[in-house]
Design an enzyme around this catalytic site. Structure first.
Site, mmCIF file in Angstrom:
data_model
loop_
_atom_site.group_PDB
_atom_site.id
_atom_site.type_symbol
_atom_site.label_atom_id
_atom_site.label_comp_id
_atom_site.label_asym_id
_atom_site.label_seq_id
_atom_site.Cartn_x
_atom_site.Cartn_y
_atom_site.Cartn_z
ATOM 1 N N GLU A 171 -67.807 17.260 51.844
ATOM 2 C CA GLU A 171 -67.342 15.929 52.239
ATOM 3 C C GLU A 171 -66.089 15.955 53.130
ATOM 4 O O GLU A 171 -65.017 15.444 52.764
ATOM 5 C CB GLU A 171 -67.090 15.075 50.999
ATOM 6 C CG GLU A 171 -68.332 14.890 50.166
ATOM 7 C CD GLU A 171 -68.087 14.085 48.891
ATOM 8 O OE1 GLU A 171 -66.931 13.710 48.619
ATOM 9 O OE2 GLU A 171 -69.057 13.838 48.161
ATOM 10 N N GLU A 200 -75.208 16.137 45.620
ATOM 11 C CA GLU A 200 -74.579 15.339 44.550
ATOM 12 C C GLU A 200 -75.245 13.965 44.465
ATOM 13 O O GLU A 200 -75.489 13.332 45.495
ATOM 14 C CB GLU A 200 -73.084 15.093 44.805
ATOM 15 C CG GLU A 200 -72.184 16.269 44.579
ATOM 16 C CD GLU A 200 -70.725 15.940 44.844
ATOM 17 O OE1 GLU A 200 -70.312 14.784 44.643
ATOM 18 O OE2 GLU A 200 -69.995 16.848 45.307
#
Ligand SMILES: OC[C@H]1NNC[C@@H](O)[C@@H]1O
Length: 437
Positions: free
Chosen positions: A164, A347
């Site tokens: 991220e 995720e």
């Protein structure tokens, strides 16, 4: 829906990250999150990762739990300051921890997926070398990546460079909610670019060192929708989609930032050396998709990027994020068509109001959440998306950054006073699903 509805080679797993679970600070040098979490006011209740889930000392027990649940794969991150003192000098004791972790996973037929960077930058590199703001950070990152590829690449064949980068850049350097807590719009773009260059340099090294491995990058992927059919709202939502999603994917596949987003940044300097994109756009083997929810956007004249978030009407998790499995399907199909790369859901999961009662946690809400997102995943596969795996976030409750330990995402409940682990009903459900029951 059963496990056998999915492709035979599809990997079901779970995921964690070093700073969020390890503790063990006595055997590593500090990261930016150690300094940030120990700064008063930065984290809820002043929580920090000094002990966390004490995974550094309990990793064997945690692997036994994964074995009991029956996962195929486990995604975890390496603590850069643990394996290299101050991010520069190899630390054999730290490397040895991950050698043992990988060997124990393999002994239990659990495929390791390693993330090289999940936000715990060595503090020394930030303090003395200006961290992600320094273009030279890409060389330090390449050295770190090369060390890990050489030490673990014979047994670990699935690697993720960054987790991220949008969070590292935007939350860490513009919003200030994440370490190192800067609030400078221009800086956040320099950081994003240096993160992407570092990603590219790691991929270059990987091709030399782990010739039979697969490498990708993981981004948070958000479904962005317009609040209304007003043209201004639609345009604002389109730009936000480019800032959050396109900005971290287009340079890697197309070798350039999204045009409309670039043009909208009138007062942001993006003086980028042309060959940077040759580094950034190294061919990768997959994109990791971290999906949680959607953002509903409307136009806002007063924001630097001319948008504001609208409160969506759907049921929300403890993080205040709408539960929106359709968004996962939409982004998977979009990415498959746009980037034509294999995908992993690296995720997906939810923070819930988990309560320990008589050594049980009845989290039907999490079972339903997972089922709904599994359905979106299966629908995407049936519609042609090259999707190869799904990692539930998270294996266990852990340090949720600025929220500290107040948000529980785990399949496994952690009593932080005793470090005792308890399988939630969702872990038991996952175990039966994986047994095709
Ligand atoms: O907020 C939940 C998760 N999101 N992605 C990054 C992880 O570190 C977070 O815990």
């Amino acid at each position: 829906m059963k496990r056998t509805d999915f492709p035979k080679e599809f990997k079901f797993g779970t995921a964690t990250a070093s700073y969020q679970i390890e503790g063990g600070i006595e055997d590593r040098s500090p990261s930016i999150w150690d300094e940030f979490s120990h700064t008063p006011g930065k984290t809820k209740n002043g929580d920090n990762g000094d002990v966390a889930c004490d995974h550094y000392h309990r990793y064997e027990e945690d692997i036994e739990i994964m074995k009991d649940i029956g996962v195929d794969a486990y995604r975890f991150s390496i603590s850069w300051p643990r394996v290299m003192t101050d991010g520069i000098k190899p630390n054999e004791k730290g490397i040895d921890f991950y050698q043992k972790l990988v060997d124990k996973l393999l002994e239990n037929n659990i495929t390791p997926f390693i993330t090289l960077y999940h936000w715990d930058l060595p503090l020394y590199l930030y303090k003395e070398k200006n961290g992600w703001l320094n273009p030279d950070i890409a060389n330090y990152f390449q050295d770190y990546a090369s060390l890990m590829f050489n030490k673990l690449g014979d047994r670990v064949k699935h690697w993720i460079t960054l987790n991220e980068p949008w969070c590292s850049a935007f939350l860490g350097y513009f919003v200030g909610e994440h370490a190192p807590g800067h609030k400078d719009f221009q800086e956040s773009f320099y950081v994003a670019h240096n993160l992407l260059r570092s990603h590219g340099k790691a991929v270059i090294a990987f091709r030399d060192i782990v010739k039979d491995g697969k490498i990708g990058i993981t981004n948070v992927v958000t479904k962005v929708e317009s609040l209304s059919n007003d043209e201004k709202d639609i345009q604002a939502a389109k730009l936000v989609d480019q800032y959050i999603n396109g900005w971290y994917h287009d340079p890697i596949v197309y070798g350039k930032y999204p045009e409309e987003a670039v043009n909208s940044l009138k007062n942001i300097k993006l003086d980028i050396p042309e060959n940077d994109f040759d580094i950034i756009s190294q061919t990768i083997d997959f994109f990791g998709v971290n999906y949680y929810s959607r953002q509903v956007i409307s136009y806002d004249e007063n924001h630097p990027l001319k948008f504001k978030h609208a409160e969506g009407p759907l049921p929300k998790t403890e993080m205040g994020w709408e539960i929106y499995p359709k968004g996962l399907y939409d982004k998977l199909v979009e990415f498959n068509n746009k980037y034509k790369l294999p995908l992993y859901i690296t995720e997906n999961g939810m923070a819930g109001p988990d309560k320990l009662e008589n050594e049980q946690i009845h989290d039907d809400y999490r079972i339903n959440y997972i089922k709904d997102h599994f359905k979106s995943t299966l629908d995407a596969i049936k519609d042609g998306v090259d999707l190869r795996g799904y990692f539930i976030w998270s294996l266990m409750d852990n340090f949720e950054w600025a929220h500290g330990y107040s948000k529980r995402f785990g399949l496994v409940y952690v009593d932080y006073n005793t470090q005792k682990r308890y399988l939630k009903d969702s872990a038991l459900w996952y175990k039966n699903f994986l047994l095709n029951k």
